[in-house]
Design a protein around this motif. Structure first.
Motif, PDB file in Angstrom:
ATOM      1  N   MET A 259       0.828  -1.209   0.000  1.00  8.35           N
ATOM      2  CA  MET A 259       0.000   0.000   0.000  1.00  8.35           C
ATOM      3  C   MET A 259       0.861   1.257   0.000  1.00  8.35           C
ATOM      4  SD  MET A 259      -3.274  -1.114   2.381  1.00  8.35           S
ATOM      5  CE  MET A 259      -2.331  -1.335   3.894  1.00  8.35           C
ATOM      6  N   GLY A 260       2.032   1.190   0.635  1.00  7.04           N
ATOM      7  CA  GLY A 260       2.940   2.327   0.602  1.00  7.04           C
ATOM      8  C   GLY A 260       3.437   2.607  -0.805  1.00  7.04           C
ATOM      9  N   ALA A 261       3.769   1.545  -1.546  1.00  8.34           N
ATOM     10  CA  ALA A 261       4.204   1.724  -2.928  1.00  8.34           C
ATOM     11  C   ALA A 261       3.079   2.311  -3.775  1.00  8.34           C
ATOM     12  CB  ALA A 261       4.664   0.381  -3.506  1.00  8.34           C
ATOM     13  N   LEU A 262       1.855   1.839  -3.550  1.00  9.05           N
ATOM     14  CA  LEU A 262       0.716   2.376  -4.298  1.00  9.05           C
ATOM     15  C   LEU A 262       0.449   3.841  -3.945  1.00  9.05           C
ATOM     16  CD1 LEU A 262      -1.873  -0.567  -4.289  1.00  9.05           C
ATOM     17  CD2 LEU A 262      -0.754   0.467  -6.267  1.00  9.05           C
ATOM     18  N   THR A 263       0.765   4.229  -2.725  1.00  5.31           N
ATOM     19  CA  THR A 263       0.577   5.620  -2.317  1.00  5.31           C
ATOM     20  C   THR A 263       1.407   6.555  -3.199  1.00  5.31           C
ATOM     21  OG1 THR A 263       0.144   4.983  -0.019  1.00  5.31           O
ATOM     22  CG2 THR A 263       0.851   7.253  -0.402  1.00  5.31           C
ATOM     23  N   VAL A 264       2.572   6.098  -3.604  1.00  4.25           N
ATOM     24  CA  VAL A 264       3.442   6.903  -4.460  1.00  4.25           C
ATOM     25  C   VAL A 264       3.063   6.760  -5.929  1.00  4.25           C
ATOM     26  CG1 VAL A 264       5.823   7.240  -5.232  1.00  4.25           C
ATOM     27  CG2 VAL A 264       5.345   6.739  -2.819  1.00  4.25           C
ATOM     28  N   LEU A 265       2.749   5.540  -6.353  1.00  2.00           N
ATOM     29  CA  LEU A 265       2.517   5.280  -7.769  1.00  2.00           C
ATOM     30  C   LEU A 265       1.095   5.606  -8.223  1.00  2.00           C
ATOM     31  CD1 LEU A 265       4.415   1.872  -8.021  1.00  2.00           C
ATOM     32  CD2 LEU A 265       5.234   4.128  -8.724  1.00  2.00           C
TER      33      LEU A 265
ATOM     34  N   PRO B  36      -1.388   7.810  -6.268  1.00  6.19           N
ATOM     35  CA  PRO B  36      -1.796   8.587  -5.090  1.00  6.19           C
ATOM     36  C   PRO B  36      -3.258   9.014  -5.076  1.00  6.19           C
ATOM     37  CG  PRO B  36      -0.483   9.940  -6.572  1.00  6.19           C
ATOM     38  CD  PRO B  36      -0.388   8.545  -7.082  1.00  6.19           C
ATOM     39  N   THR B  37      -3.872   9.158  -6.232  1.00  4.48           N
ATOM     40  CA  THR B  37      -5.262   9.621  -6.269  1.00  4.48           C
ATOM     41  C   THR B  37      -6.262   8.494  -6.469  1.00  4.48           C
ATOM     42  OG1 THR B  37      -5.105  10.082  -8.640  1.00  4.48           O
ATOM     43  CG2 THR B  37      -4.584  11.895  -7.118  1.00  4.48           C
ATOM     44  N   MET B  38      -5.782   7.252  -6.478  1.00  6.65           N
ATOM     45  CA  MET B  38      -6.683   6.118  -6.573  1.00  6.65           C
ATOM     46  C   MET B  38      -7.610   6.101  -5.357  1.00  6.65           C
ATOM     47  SD  MET B  38      -5.691   2.062  -6.709  1.00  6.65           S
ATOM     48  CE  MET B  38      -5.009   2.078  -5.032  1.00  6.65           C
ATOM     49  N   THR B  39      -8.896   5.949  -5.579  1.00  3.63           N
ATOM     50  CA  THR B  39      -9.861   5.983  -4.481  1.00  3.63           C
ATOM     51  C   THR B  39      -9.916   4.641  -3.757  1.00  3.63           C
ATOM     52  OG1 THR B  39     -11.233   7.606  -5.618  1.00  3.63           O
ATOM     53  CG2 THR B  39     -12.278   6.357  -3.856  1.00  3.63           C
ATOM     54  N   VAL B  40      -9.791   4.683  -2.435  1.00  7.47           N
ATOM     55  CA  VAL B  40      -9.910   3.493  -1.600  1.00  7.47           C
ATOM     56  C   VAL B  40     -10.895   3.793  -0.475  1.00  7.47           C
ATOM     57  CG1 VAL B  40      -7.586   2.678  -2.119  1.00  7.47           C
ATOM     58  CG2 VAL B  40      -7.944   4.185  -0.166  1.00  7.47           C
TER      59      VAL B  40
ATOM     60  N   MET C 242     -11.671   7.748   0.005  1.00  7.71           N
ATOM     61  CA  MET C 242     -10.650   8.809   0.025  1.00  7.71           C
ATOM     62  C   MET C 242      -9.520   8.429  -0.913  1.00  7.71           C
ATOM     63  SD  MET C 242      -8.967   8.082   3.802  1.00  7.71           S
ATOM     64  CE  MET C 242     -10.571   8.145   4.610  1.00  7.71           C
ATOM     65  N   PRO C 243      -8.722   9.404  -1.375  1.00 14.07           N
ATOM     66  CA  PRO C 243      -7.582   9.089  -2.237  1.00 14.07           C
ATOM     67  C   PRO C 243      -6.513   8.319  -1.454  1.00 14.07           C
ATOM     68  CG  PRO C 243      -7.575  11.408  -1.646  1.00 14.07           C
ATOM     69  CD  PRO C 243      -8.878  10.857  -1.168  1.00 14.07           C
ATOM     70  N   MET C 244      -5.703   7.593  -2.176  1.00 16.58           N
ATOM     71  CA  MET C 244      -4.712   6.710  -1.559  1.00 16.58           C
ATOM     72  C   MET C 244      -3.758   7.462  -0.637  1.00 16.58           C
ATOM     73  SD  MET C 244      -4.119   3.443  -1.712  1.00 16.58           S
ATOM     74  CE  MET C 244      -2.918   2.357  -0.925  1.00 16.58           C
ATOM     75  N   TYR C 245      -3.336   8.648  -1.034  1.00 18.73           N
ATOM     76  CA  TYR C 245      -2.378   9.383  -0.205  1.00 18.73           C
ATOM     77  C   TYR C 245      -3.001   9.780   1.130  1.00 18.73           C
ATOM     78  CZ  TYR C 245      -4.663  13.802  -1.452  1.00 18.73           C
ATOM     79  OH  TYR C 245      -5.578  14.822  -1.611  1.00 18.73           O
ATOM     80  N   MET C 246      -4.300  10.103   1.125  1.00 17.44           N
ATOM     81  CA  MET C 246      -4.974  10.453   2.368  1.00 17.44           C
ATOM     82  C   MET C 246      -5.191   9.217   3.240  1.00 17.44           C
ATOM     83  SD  MET C 246      -8.541  12.569   2.906  1.00 17.44           S
ATOM     84  CE  MET C 246      -7.855  13.942   1.939  1.00 17.44           C
ATOM     85  N   ALA C 247      -5.471   8.083   2.579  1.00 17.71           N
ATOM     86  CA  ALA C 247      -5.625   6.830   3.322  1.00 17.71           C
ATOM     87  C   ALA C 247      -4.333   6.486   4.052  1.00 17.71           C
ATOM     88  CB  ALA C 247      -6.010   5.711   2.360  1.00 17.71           C
TER      89      ALA C 247
ATOM     90  N   LEU D 149      -7.248  13.413 -10.906  1.00 20.30           N
ATOM     91  CA  LEU D 149      -5.946  13.443 -11.568  1.00 20.30           C
ATOM     92  C   LEU D 149      -5.218  12.188 -11.140  1.00 20.30           C
ATOM     93  CD1 LEU D 149      -4.135  15.272 -13.325  1.00 20.30           C
ATOM     94  CD2 LEU D 149      -3.146  16.140 -11.203  1.00 20.30           C
ATOM     95  N   ARG D 150      -4.854  11.359 -12.070  1.00 21.34           N
ATOM     96  CA  ARG D 150      -4.254  10.098 -11.679  1.00 21.34           C
ATOM     97  C   ARG D 150      -3.035   9.792 -12.544  1.00 21.34           C
ATOM     98  NH1 ARG D 150      -9.352   6.325 -12.862  1.00 21.34           N
ATOM     99  NH2 ARG D 150     -10.249   7.965 -11.560  1.00 21.34           N
ATOM    100  N   TYR D 151      -2.135   8.952 -12.000  1.00 23.03           N
ATOM    101  CA  TYR D 151      -0.951   8.549 -12.737  1.00 23.03           C
ATOM    102  C   TYR D 151      -1.314   7.461 -13.746  1.00 23.03           C
ATOM    103  CZ  TYR D 151       2.281  10.871  -9.540  1.00 23.03           C
ATOM    104  OH  TYR D 151       2.993  11.781  -8.828  1.00 23.03           O
ATOM    105  N   LYS D 152      -0.750   7.575 -14.937  1.00 24.59           N
ATOM    106  CA  LYS D 152      -0.891   6.529 -15.927  1.00 24.59           C
ATOM    107  C   LYS D 152       0.486   6.235 -16.504  1.00 24.59           C
ATOM    108  CE  LYS D 152      -5.293   5.842 -15.826  1.00 24.59           C
ATOM    109  NZ  LYS D 152      -5.871   4.549 -15.400  1.00 24.59           N
ATOM    110  N   PRO D 153       0.877   4.945 -16.604  1.00 29.75           N
ATOM    111  CA  PRO D 153       2.198   4.629 -17.143  1.00 29.75           C
ATOM    112  C   PRO D 153       2.302   4.964 -18.617  1.00 29.75           C
ATOM    113  CG  PRO D 153       0.930   2.629 -16.823  1.00 29.75           C
ATOM    114  CD  PRO D 153       0.144   3.763 -16.208  1.00 29.75           C
ATOM    115  N   VAL D 154       3.458   5.495 -19.007  1.00 28.26           N
ATOM    116  CA  VAL D 154       3.686   5.792 -20.408  1.00 28.26           C
ATOM    117  C   VAL D 154       3.816   4.491 -21.190  1.00 28.26           C
ATOM    118  CG1 VAL D 154       5.348   6.786 -22.020  1.00 28.26           C
ATOM    119  CG2 VAL D 154       4.742   8.007 -19.944  1.00 28.26           C
TER     120      VAL D 154
END
Length: 213
Positions: free
Chosen positions: A115-121, A123-127, A134-139, A191-196
């Motif tokens: 979950m810590g890795a997902l917080t960085v990769l 961060p705005t994913m809703t959990v 709430m977004p992952m970083y807030m969780a 706003l979410r991260y998407k891999p190139v």
């Protein structure tokens, strides 16, 4: 093409199977749990304890977390890197736990690492945390507060192991993020991260540009 969303579920199944072995053969728990006083003489227990659980509730919580968050992370970074994050953060969690507790079992530290890795990769994913979206970083902030509170009101939970796993996972997330290019995509409401590139494309790029050094 590599298959993802595989090892997270496999690990969940292995943990579930071992729990039933613990019930039938209590010696499994006695022989493979992490006893802090014996950590140096039995170092393998730093990892084997990750696969043991103390109750069906303990198993269900951790099994659900590993299956869900583990599958998401595995899809994002590939199976090999997922396994590295899981075992590395689980090991760090176990080592830190030996300074705080007499004995420890459970995959929580490794799952917090995921979950810590997902917080960085992501961060705005809703959990959902305590039935609140709430977004992952807030969780992650909420989990830290809850575990810090656990030092004040102990509840038989290895809070230090949780925090160590989460911190190690965040570091792992930044390491992975630094190697794997990411871009922002603005959606309708977030706003979410998407891999190139896909995990397969990144492996090819890494072989050509990094592994030759």
């Amino acid at each position: 093409m590599k298959t993802v969303r595989r090892y997270a579920l496999l690990l969940t199944g292995i943990i579930a199977a071992l729990f039933f072995l613990q019930i039938v053969f209590p010696a499994v728990t006695d022989n493979f749990k992490l006893v802090s006083a014996d950590a140096f003489s039995r170092p393998w227990t730093l990892l084997t304890a990750i696969f043991l659980h103390g109750s069906i509730v303990h198993l269900l919580y951790n099994g659900f977390g590993l299956a869900v968050f583990g599958s998401i992370l595995e899809e994002a970074i590939g199976s090999r890197r997922f396994l590295m994050v899981f075992f590395a953060t689980g090991l760090i969690s176990s080592i830190v736990s030996t300074f705080f507790y007499n004995a420890v079992i459970g995959a929580s530290g490794a799952i917090f690492g995921v979950m810590g890795a997902l917080t960085v990769l992501q961060p705005t994913m809703t959990v959902w945390v305590y039935y609140i979206p709430m977004p992952m970083y807030m969780a992650a902030v909420v989990w830290v507060i809850v575990d810090l509170f656990g030092f004040i009101v102990p509840a038989g939970i290895a809070n230090a192991g949780h925090l160590a796993g989460l911190a190690a996972g965040i570091v792992a997330g930044f390491v992975i993020r630094g190697k794997k290019p990411l871009r922002f995509r603005l959606g309708k409401s977030d706003l979410r991260y998407k891999p190139v590139m896909t995990a397969e494309e990144f492996d090819k790029w890494e072989k050509e540009h990094i592994r030759k050094k």
